[in-house]
Design an enzyme around this catalytic site. Structure first.
Site, mmCIF file in Angstrom:
data_model
loop_
_atom_site.group_PDB
_atom_site.id
_atom_site.type_symbol
_atom_site.label_atom_id
_atom_site.label_comp_id
_atom_site.label_asym_id
_atom_site.label_seq_id
_atom_site.Cartn_x
_atom_site.Cartn_y
_atom_site.Cartn_z
ATOM 1 N N GLU A 124 0.860 -1.182 0.000
ATOM 2 C CA GLU A 124 0.000 0.000 0.000
ATOM 3 C C GLU A 124 0.902 1.240 0.000
ATOM 4 O O GLU A 124 1.842 1.274 0.777
ATOM 5 C CB GLU A 124 -0.906 0.022 1.238
ATOM 6 N N ALA B 54 1.839 -0.401 10.673
ATOM 7 C CA ALA B 54 1.476 -1.783 10.391
ATOM 8 C C ALA B 54 0.644 -1.809 9.122
ATOM 9 O O ALA B 54 0.184 -0.769 8.659
ATOM 10 C CB ALA B 54 0.679 -2.373 11.547
ATOM 11 N N MET B 55 0.451 -3.010 8.573
ATOM 12 C CA MET B 55 -0.258 -3.124 7.303
ATOM 13 C C MET B 55 -1.182 -4.330 7.321
ATOM 14 O O MET B 55 -0.782 -5.440 7.692
ATOM 15 C CB MET B 55 0.783 -3.243 6.176
ATOM 16 N N GLU B 56 -2.421 -4.103 6.874
ATOM 17 C CA GLU B 56 -3.504 -5.078 7.031
ATOM 18 C C GLU B 56 -3.596 -6.106 5.917
ATOM 19 O O GLU B 56 -4.683 -6.625 5.641
ATOM 20 C CB GLU B 56 -4.841 -4.321 7.125
ATOM 21 N N HIS C 235 -6.806 -2.320 15.082
ATOM 22 C CA HIS C 235 -7.033 -1.557 13.848
ATOM 23 C C HIS C 235 -6.792 -2.433 12.614
ATOM 24 O O HIS C 235 -7.639 -2.510 11.725
ATOM 25 C CB HIS C 235 -6.107 -0.338 13.845
ATOM 26 N N GLU C 236 -5.640 -3.085 12.580
ATOM 27 C CA GLU C 236 -5.313 -3.888 11.394
ATOM 28 C C GLU C 236 -6.275 -5.063 11.265
ATOM 29 O O GLU C 236 -6.699 -5.410 10.158
ATOM 30 C CB GLU C 236 -3.865 -4.387 11.441
ATOM 31 N N HIS D 189 -9.607 -4.038 9.798
ATOM 32 C CA HIS D 189 -9.563 -3.807 8.353
ATOM 33 C C HIS D 189 -10.022 -5.029 7.558
ATOM 34 O O HIS D 189 -10.376 -4.888 6.387
ATOM 35 C CB HIS D 189 -8.135 -3.472 7.913
#
Ligand SMILES: [Zn+2]
Length: 880
Positions: free
Chosen positions: A127, A268-270, A303-304, A307
């Site tokens: 992303e 962080a990344m989902e 949060h992640e 998603h």
């Protein structure tokens, strides 16, 4: 290299993709000197596209094309063009398969976008537009494909090979290599693709979903971090349960994986089924992580995870819609944090961040709507406006609809759009359809930038016993937007009588059982509300619980603020009254001679907070914190940085000297024994105790010094140890400062996350963080220009938190920042662009500062071949 043209992309140029990808089979051959990526895509013409174009355009960045074949036939040079970040195949049919082989060099990828290496492992960040650095692809979120991914690598170096979905096949190859194949059954946009390969340990857990399915939870970390996974796994299970209870959302794959990576541009990344985290946002143990880190980790893991529905199952049509997934997901994670701890405290924390940093962004040259209309570089739009203001906008819908209709709306949204790439407008439409409410004017929150200003005047009609509130709203001009329309604002109010009791708010004299709190809906530029049967002039409690992201202007007297601090039944406003009082006191001292007395009622109010054991201690801990320097600066037009920082320090010193005994008592009262617990109660005790310690060291108190040294050496957890370190570093006890800094480094040098804290404590300190000292930190062996966390901990913290030194009158702080932005622009433009932020609001400062800040921006602008990331921020900051 990426192209150096600086092109603006507009929302109104959006066109549906001409071709869709149904399936993509990827094969990665990972080697030390590079990676070969084989991609076979099944494409077909999009029935929704009006274009009859027979050429296919794919995105690509920093790729070496080896071969390309269409339906199994290798293409000759003349059949395609590979230039300017695009691969164009001149002639394709309506349905075809395309195989592309590319060569990339992850080991030399310092931008940390696409596939790269971090501490000996391969990992990805796709992303927003990183997938195009892996292979040629229609790299846009509205192209959703099923992915199958085969990873091949040396088995000894990379025993763990991960990607999205479920692992369906694995085996050994020649030369000590092995492979694993992953299939993701859910179509997804390329930005959610992930790959990890490394020598990692696996921590396992499991979760039973509401329908009784057993989910494998796995966390992958480097062996030295294997004891730091429990908190993240516990947070994950709490998040999964909460999303079922509150939103009815169940997890969909059989496995959920989390990986910790040291070098990471974001938090962080989902990625679908394979979340990748910056190690600072996921690893924790009580002796190495602070309470703040524990809370941050819980919130980011949630949060992640959230998603998976708000972002992955329903994704964004284009990047202008980024707040569709981020605003909603931040709202969901803040609801979750409220439910896990104190809702009022969480609201205070969110509002503090918003008012300090997002309001500043909204008043500066980078101001943009929650749904922007244009951008040059999308990575510059991962902003507080998209995330935090976007969250507030969703929160206002929640306030206007109430929890039940909001849930009906979110159910409809997920049901209607599952598997689709949609817009913020689709989200609002689902809320409208489920509730029957008209949100057409409300949509302006997505379109108009700038923080609305609400000006309130009141009058009391003694004879008719009517209390009148006159409320005007005005949305300020922002770059490219003038003369804005009034917005639909939920404005929660209460009114207090002289005993501090909430009064019934009768808008109609005949009304029985009127509520004592009302959400007034502001839709016009001006409204007047009349409240009946009010016996005496009351005190208004305005914008309760911070019901909208707006600035409120009302001429409170200090008496009224103290009264609200003591009596307001709304916890947020009780805290806010204390903040407004402290701001008023600090501002009144700016530029005044040092003998000017400090408001004695402020001392009384703080004394009351420190001694009244009947008060909610979590609230007391918040109320004792003076408004930050950054917030005080944000509130000023021609801000005199040194004057404001000095006035704030005078108030702090005066309070600490006047309340010395109370502070010592507070310290001892909140001393705890027993093992570390990350519970809200224990965190409150530590916060109170460490605030008291910080204040005592602020006035160089000898007893405080002894307590701090003892706490530093005997602390059983990092919260207490680092608080003692910070207190000593910010004091005038120079010898102690040097000694504890050396001891702390000696003790923790093996742990990069603790070393980051050690850097940040020094870089943020007005005393220890002189420019010379900060320059020395950059030469320290533990500092690493390739690691974003280290850059943030020193350069970012110095410019963002050490205001007195950053804004030194000789402009040396600005030069320092400009030099390092220029240095980072080539290696990691995303991080470089983020570092520009402290300079962007130069116009808001007093002239002494303004010129130096502008000159620093100009020196960055003049660098040759500036990245689009940095160019956009600098160019917009300097534009008239
Ligand atoms: Zn997010």
């Amino acid at each position: 290299m990426r192209t150096q043209e600086h092109r603006t992309i507009y929302l109104n140029e959006y066109r549906v993709p001409v071709f869709l990808v149904d399936h993509v089979a990827l094969r990665f051959e990972l080697f030390e000197d590079g990676t070969r990526v084989h991609s076979t895509m099944k494409l077909r013409r999009n029935p929704d596209s009006e274009s009859s174009d027979t050429k296919l355009e794919l995105d690509g960045d920093s790729l070496t094309l080896e071969t390309i074949s269409l339906n199994g036939q290798t293409l000759a040079n003349g059949d395609y063009d590979d230039k300017g970040g695009k691969l164009i195949v001149h002639e394709v049919s309506d349905e075809f398969s395309l195989t592309i082989v590319t060569w990339i060099e992850p080991q030399n990828n310092t931008r940390l976008e696409g596939l790269y290496k971090s501490s000996g492992m391969f990992c990805t960040q796709c992303e927003a537009e990183g997938f195009r650095c892996i292979t040629f692809f229609p790299d846009r979120p509205d192209v959703m494909a099923r992915f199958s991914t085969r990873i091949e690598a040396d088995k000894a170096r990379y025993p763990i090979l991960l990607s999205n979905g479920n692992d369906v096949e694995r085996g050994d190859l020649d030369d000590g290599r092995h492979f694993v194949t992953w299939e993701d059954p859910f179509p997804k946009p390329s930005y959610l693709f992930a790959l990890v390969a490394g020598d990692l340990v696996e921590k396992k857990d499991s979760f039973t979903t509401m329908s009784g399915r057993e989910i494998d939870l796995r966390m992958y970390v480097e062996p030295r971090n294997s004891e730091k996974c429990d908190h993240a796994l516990d947070s994950l299970k709490r998040s999964m349960r909460w999303d079922e209870d509150v939103y009815g959302r169940e997890y969909d794959l059989d496995i959920f994986m989390i990986v910790a990576v040291d070098d990471f541009n974001m938090g962080a990344m989902e990625n679908k089924g394979l979340n990748i985290f910056n190690s600072s946002c996921v690893l924790a143990s009580s002796d190495t992580a602070t309470d703040a880190a524990y809370q941050r980790i819980e919130a980011i893991v949630a949060h992640e995870y959230f998603h998976n529905w708000s972002g992955n199952r329903v994704t964004c049509r284009d990047w202008f819609q980024l707040s569709l997934k981020e605003g909603f997901t931040v709202f969901r994670d803040s609801q979750f944090s409220s439910d896990m701890g104190s809702a009022t405290v969480k609201r205070i924390e969110d509002a503090t961040l918003l008012r300090t940093a997002q309001f500043a962004e909204d008043a500066g040259p980078m101001a943009h709507p929650v749904r922007p209309a244009s951008y040059m570089e999308i990575t510059n739009f991962y902003t507080l406006t998209i995330y935090e203001k976007g969250c507030e906008v969703v929160g206002m819908i929640h306030t206007l609809l109430g929890p039940e209709l909001f849930r009906k709306g979110s159910d409809l949204y997920f049901e209607r759009h599952d598997g689709q790439a949609v817009t913020t407008d689709d989200f609002v439409k689902a809320m409208e359809d489920a509730s029957g409410r008209d949100l057409s004017q409300f949509r302006l929150w997505y379109e108009q930038a700038g923080t609305p200003v609400i000006s309130v005047k009141d009058e009391f009609d003694v004879e008719r016993k009517i209390y009148r509130l006159n409320i005007r709203q005005q949305v300020p001009d922002t770059p490219g937007q003038r003369n804005k329309k009034p917005q639909h604002i939920p404005f929660a109010v209460g009114i207090l009588n002289s005993q501090g009791e909430d009064q019934p708010l009768k808008l109609d004299p005949a009304e029985n059982d009127a509520p004592t709190e009302r959400v007034l809906e502001l839709t016009e530029a001006e409204h007047t509300f009349e409240f009946h049967d009010i016996e005496a002039r009351p005190v208004p409690s305005l914008l309760r619980n911070f019901s909208a992201p707006v600035r409120v202007r009302y001429s409170w007297t200090r008496e009224q603020l103290i009264f609200l601090m003591n009596y307001d039944s709304d916890g947020f406003n009780r805290w806010d009254a204390g903040q407004r009082l402290a701001i008023d006191v600090v501002q009144s001292l700016v530029g005044q001679p040092s003998e000017t007395p400090v408001e004695p009622r402020l001392v009384t109010a703080y004394g009351h907070l420190l001694t009244d054991s009947g008060l909610d201690q979590a609230m007391v801990a918040k109320m004792l914190q003076l408004p930050s320097e950054a917030y005080l600066l944000e509130l000023n037009d021609a801000a005199d940085v040194q004057g404001i920082c000095e006035a704030r320090t005078r108030v702090l010193n005066h309070l600490a000297l006047s309340l010395r005994e109370e502070l010592v008592a507070c310290y001892h009262r909140n001393s705890e024994s027993g093992p570390y617990q990350p519970t809200p109660e224990a965190m409150t005790r530590r916060t109170l105790r460490n605030s008291a310690l910080g204040w005592l060291l602020q006035i160089n108190d000898e007893e405080g010094r002894v307590l701090a040294l003892k706490q530093f050496r005997e602390a059983g957890n990092m919260t207490d140890q680092s608080a003692a370190l910070r207190a000593l570093v910010n004091s005038d006890f120079e010898e102690d400062r040097a000694r504890v800094l050396a001891e702390f480094y000696q003790q923790w040098q093996h742990d990069p996350l603790v070393v980051e804290q050690w850097f940040a404590v020094q870089a943020s300190s007005p005393k220890a963080g002189s420019l010379e000292a900060v320059n020395a930190l950059l030469e320290h062996p533990a500092f690493d220009w390739k690691n974003p966390n280290k850059i943030r901990a020193v350069v970012g913290v110095f410019a963002g938190q050490n205001l007195i030194n950053f804004h030194a009158r000789d402009a040396s702080g600005y030069d320092f920042l400009a030099r390092h932005i220029i240095r980072l622009d080539d290696s990691n433009p995303q991080i470089a662009a983020r570092l520009v932020a402290p300079l962007t609001r130069w116009r808001q400062y007093a002239e002494t500062y303004r010129n130096g800040m502008k000159a620093a921006l100009e020196s960055v602008r003049d660098k040759s071949s500036l990245s689009p990331d940095v160019y956009e921020v600098v160019y917009k900051s300097l534009a008239d």
